[in-house]
Structures are given as structure tokens and as C-alpha cells.
Design a protein around this motif. Structure first.
Motif, mmCIF file in Angstrom:
data_model
loop_
_atom_site.group_PDB
_atom_site.id
_atom_site.type_symbol
_atom_site.label_atom_id
_atom_site.label_comp_id
_atom_site.label_asym_id
_atom_site.label_seq_id
_atom_site.Cartn_x
_atom_site.Cartn_y
_atom_site.Cartn_z
ATOM 1 N N GLU A 95 26.578 -0.771 -2.200
ATOM 2 C CA GLU A 95 27.505 0.356 -2.054
ATOM 3 C C GLU A 95 27.098 1.255 -0.897
ATOM 4 O O GLU A 95 27.935 1.818 -0.204
ATOM 5 C CB GLU A 95 27.563 1.153 -3.348
ATOM 6 N N ALA A 96 25.791 1.410 -0.706
ATOM 7 C CA ALA A 96 25.290 2.255 0.381
ATOM 8 C C ALA A 96 23.933 1.713 0.813
ATOM 9 O O ALA A 96 23.102 1.362 -0.024
ATOM 10 C CB ALA A 96 25.167 3.708 -0.065
ATOM 11 N N TYR A 97 23.731 1.647 2.095
ATOM 12 C CA TYR A 97 22.467 1.130 2.607
ATOM 13 C C TYR A 97 22.187 1.727 3.978
ATOM 14 O O TYR A 97 23.070 2.262 4.649
ATOM 15 C CB TYR A 97 22.477 -0.402 2.675
ATOM 16 N N ARG A 98 20.956 1.627 4.375
ATOM 17 C CA ARG A 98 20.523 2.146 5.681
ATOM 18 C C ARG A 98 20.201 0.967 6.593
ATOM 19 O O ARG A 98 19.618 -0.037 6.154
ATOM 20 C CB ARG A 98 19.280 3.023 5.508
ATOM 21 N N VAL A 99 20.557 1.088 7.870
ATOM 22 C CA VAL A 99 20.268 0.057 8.860
ATOM 23 C C VAL A 99 19.185 0.577 9.796
ATOM 24 O O VAL A 99 19.321 1.654 10.377
ATOM 25 C CB VAL A 99 21.528 -0.321 9.688
ATOM 26 N N THR A 119 18.574 -1.809 4.130
ATOM 27 C CA THR A 119 17.836 -1.334 2.956
ATOM 28 C C THR A 119 18.781 -0.608 2.011
ATOM 29 O O THR A 119 19.337 0.440 2.365
ATOM 30 C CB THR A 119 16.707 -0.381 3.373
ATOM 31 N N PRO A 120 19.005 -1.122 0.808
ATOM 32 C CA PRO A 120 19.901 -0.452 -0.145
ATOM 33 C C PRO A 120 19.363 0.933 -0.512
ATOM 34 O O PRO A 120 18.147 1.136 -0.634
ATOM 35 C CB PRO A 120 19.892 -1.378 -1.362
ATOM 36 N N LEU A 121 20.263 1.887 -0.673
ATOM 37 C CA LEU A 121 19.873 3.216 -1.136
ATOM 38 C C LEU A 121 19.736 3.252 -2.652
ATOM 39 O O LEU A 121 19.282 4.249 -3.206
ATOM 40 C CB LEU A 121 20.894 4.263 -0.663
ATOM 41 N N GLY A 122 20.130 2.175 -3.287
ATOM 42 C CA GLY A 122 19.941 2.020 -4.731
ATOM 43 C C GLY A 122 19.025 0.838 -4.992
ATOM 44 O O GLY A 122 18.220 0.447 -4.129
ATOM 45 N N PRO A 123 19.131 0.224 -6.161
ATOM 46 C CA PRO A 123 18.294 -0.940 -6.475
ATOM 47 C C PRO A 123 18.679 -2.154 -5.643
ATOM 48 O O PRO A 123 19.813 -2.287 -5.186
ATOM 49 C CB PRO A 123 18.568 -1.176 -7.965
ATOM 50 N N GLY A 124 17.727 -3.033 -5.451
ATOM 51 C CA GLY A 124 17.988 -4.265 -4.718
ATOM 52 C C GLY A 124 17.035 -4.432 -3.553
ATOM 53 O O GLY A 124 16.557 -3.448 -2.981
#
Length: 355
Positions: free
Chosen positions: A14-18, A32-37
């Protein structure tokens, strides 16, 4: 995209950082996911025309083969754009094996890797060819090698080992003479009297440090700045030859003892293009019409030259035949040429009109 040659990216969040890191001619993206994973790593090679662009998601550029969408309203897309599809990406965080230390971020390791392996067969080749060997010169490409050799006035087809062994001897003599040099003094000497390996670091740094994005093909002023920065590559009046891998090397002066035999330098062609008062050949009607259009679109110039250098010899010969063919079409043959050809046919075999 449907025509992209890279693998599918098994990543959803749903949200991630590049984030990104580079090494030589490769770029690694980490999602990199901002949540689990777990994070997802992708390593890119750009080929000739690959680049990243950030644009409105509703206005994707052509050849946007991989897209990362933002949560803006309206959304934007970070796109990997590659018109020629020579670039690629692969899954995982590993750099491609067989590539040496980066000339930019790992300069000291790069230098040591070259000087301690001078007995490698790669250095039996001309210095212009050795500079494209990513095992030792990770990050140096076609235009950079021309600029580096030009600044040092090194013939491109001098044997690589001859050039680098002399450099190694100079370095050892300098260390013996000044064993207590501080780092600042070493850097000062490097700036004042750079050698070939030092220029492999500082010349690409000049491009990176430039304020403008010199390689953006959508901005002609940026390309003009890059073109003005070039001192040798594609510069009118410089000589050029193809090395044994088919790549064009631009240079000034003599080519060196290992120059390939049977080639003619393209220096005169470059001068004709650069000289506005040069007479236009009367025979090449369509070819002469094409040249002004090419000159009017400078952002494509470097890419076209580079693309031609990468093609196999058979393809280039075929291309030349294709451009010569239109000269035989009926509307473009002068009247005198028609009569001469018809007359010679009659005199030769008695087959009038066999044109």
C-alpha cells in the motif's frame, strides 16, 4: 509494460519507500514497505538510452517499461524509460559478477585493482579497448574513454600495459621521493598532474557535479551544455576509428601502433558537416536532404553515433546499401544520366532500354 524485457516484479504494498545506490554502470533500487513485509531489490543496467523520469501518471512517456506510482492526487509515476530496450533489470540485491570496483565511489580500490593485475590478458589490448572492460574500469563508457585519452594526449591504440606500467613506475618513484605526503598534498598533486586512473574518477565526476541534467533528451539546452562540455567525443575535426569490438573511438593525432588496419578515419566527414561553406555533393540528393534535419535535432546526435558504433559490421553495411538505393528511383535520376545509361546499354549488348 507489455513490451518490456525485464522480469515481473513480485512486490505489492500500500505504501513503500524507494531508495537507490549506484556502483559503476549499475543502479540498485530498494523498495521498502512502510508496513509489514520484506523489501524488494532491483538492479538496473541502462544500456544506451535508459533513464528514470518522474511525470504525471496520466501522461506516461513512451517506452515506460516499469512504473512506480505515488499516492499524490493526481498520482505521479516514477518510470524506467528505455526507447531502445537495451537496458534491463533483475531481481535481487547482488551486483553483476565480474565487475570491478566503481571508478567513482571506490576509487582507491579501483586503482589498486588495475595496477596489481597488469599481467591480465585484458591489458594486451589497446588502451581504448581496455578502458571499456568493466572488470577493471567499472563505469567508463564510450564518450568517457575518448575524453580521458584526449586530455592526456594518449594514442587510443597504444598498448594498455605500456601505458599503465609507466604509470605504476611513476607512482612508485613518487612514493619513494615523498614518503610523508599528507592526504591534502596528494589530492593537490592529483588535481595538478592527473594520470589516466585519476581521470577515470575526475572526468565522470565533472558530469555528475554539473548543475544541469546534461543527458535529458527532452531539454535541448541541457544537451547543448553537455555538447559544450565535450572536448573530443563527436567534436568536428577529431579523428575516429572503430576498435575491434565495433565501437567508435574519437581522438586527435596518431592512433597508435595497435590501430586496426584497412580503416579510413572519418575526420573529413566531420569537417564537412561542420563547415557551412562546404559544397554539397550533387549525386547524393536524398542524403543531403537528411543531414539538415539531423543537424536541427541535436539531442539525437550522440545517441545515433553511439547506436551506430554498437551495431555489428554486417548491419552497418546493410544500412549503407539501403541509403544508396533511393538514388536509382526514377524521379531523382538526372536526364543526362538516363540518356547515358540507355546509350551505354545499346552499345554494349544491343539491349536498348535495359535499365
Amino acid at each position: 509494460s507489455a513490451v518490456g524485457r525485464g522480469p515481473e516484479v513480485p512486490f505489492s504494498s500500500e505504501a513503500y519507500r524507494v531508495s537507490a545506490a549506484s556502483r559503476g554502470k549499475e543502479l540498485r533500487l530498494t523498495l521498502t514497505p512502510l508496513g509489514p513485509g520484506p523489501p524488494q531489490h532491483l538492479v538496473f543496467r541502462f544500456g544506451m538510452s535508459g533513464s528514470f523520469r518522474l511525470c504525471p501518471a496520466a501522461q506516461l512517456p513512451r517506452h515506460a517499461h516499469l512504473r512506480f506510482l505515488t499516492r499524490d492526487s493526481p498520482p505521479r509515476a516514477l518510470c524506467f524509460v528505455d526507447a531502445r530496450r537495451f537496458g534491463s533489470w533483475r531481481l535481487g540485491d547482488a551486483w553483476q559478477p565480474g565487475r570491478g570496483p566503481c571508478v567513482l565511489s571506490q576509487y582507491q580500490a579501483f586503482r589498486e585493482n588495475v595496477l596489481k593485475n597488469l599481467d591480465d590478458k585484458a591489458f594486451d589490448k589497446p588502451i581504448c579497448e581496455a578502458l571499456l572492460n568493466q572488470k577493471f574500469f567499472n563505469g567508463i563508457g564510450n564518450y568517457l574513454r575518448a575524453e580521458i585519452l584526449y586530455r592526456l594526449k594518449i594514442p587510443p591504440f597504444e598498448k594498455a600495459r605500456t601505458v599503465l606500467e609507466a604509470l605504476k613506475d611513476e607512482e612508485q618513484a613518487r612514493r619513494k621521493k615523498n614518503p610523508s605526503l599528507t592526504l591534502s598534498k596528494k589530492l593537490k598533486l592529483m588535481r595538478e598532474n592527473p594520470d589516466l586512473l585519476e581521470l577515470c574518477h575526475t572526468v565522470p565526476m565533472e558530469v555528475i557535479a554539473a548543475e544541469k541534467q546534461l543527458f535529458d533528451p527532452d531539454h535541448s539546452d541541457n544537451y547543448t551544455a553537455f555538447k559544450n562540455w565535450l572536448q573530443c567525443y563527436l567534436v568536428p575535426g577529431m579523428r575516429s576509428l572503430r576498435d575491434r569490438s565495433g565501437r567508435t573511438i574519437w581522438f586527435q593525432g596518431e592512433p597508435g601502433p595497435m590501430a586496426p588496419k584497412g580503416q579510413t578515419s572519418r575526420k573529413k566527414r566531420a569537417q564537412l558537416k561542420a563547415d557551412p561553406e562546404a559544397p554539397i555533393p550533387k549525386v547524393t540528393t536524398r542524403a543531403s536532404k537528411r543531414r539538415p534535419r539531423a543537424a536541427a535535432t541535436p539531442p539525437k546526435l550522440a545517441a545515433e553515433e553511439e547506436e551506430g558504433a554498437d551495431r555489428p559490421r554486417k548491419g552497418r553495411a546493410h544500412g549503407r546499401k539501403a541509403t544508396a538505393a533511393p538514388a536509382s528511383t526514377e524521379p531523382e535520376v538526372p536526364v543526362k544520366a538516363k540518356r547515358s545509361r540507355w546509350t551505354s546499354a545499346r552499345r554494349g549488348k544491343g539491349e536498348a532500354g535495359s535499365s
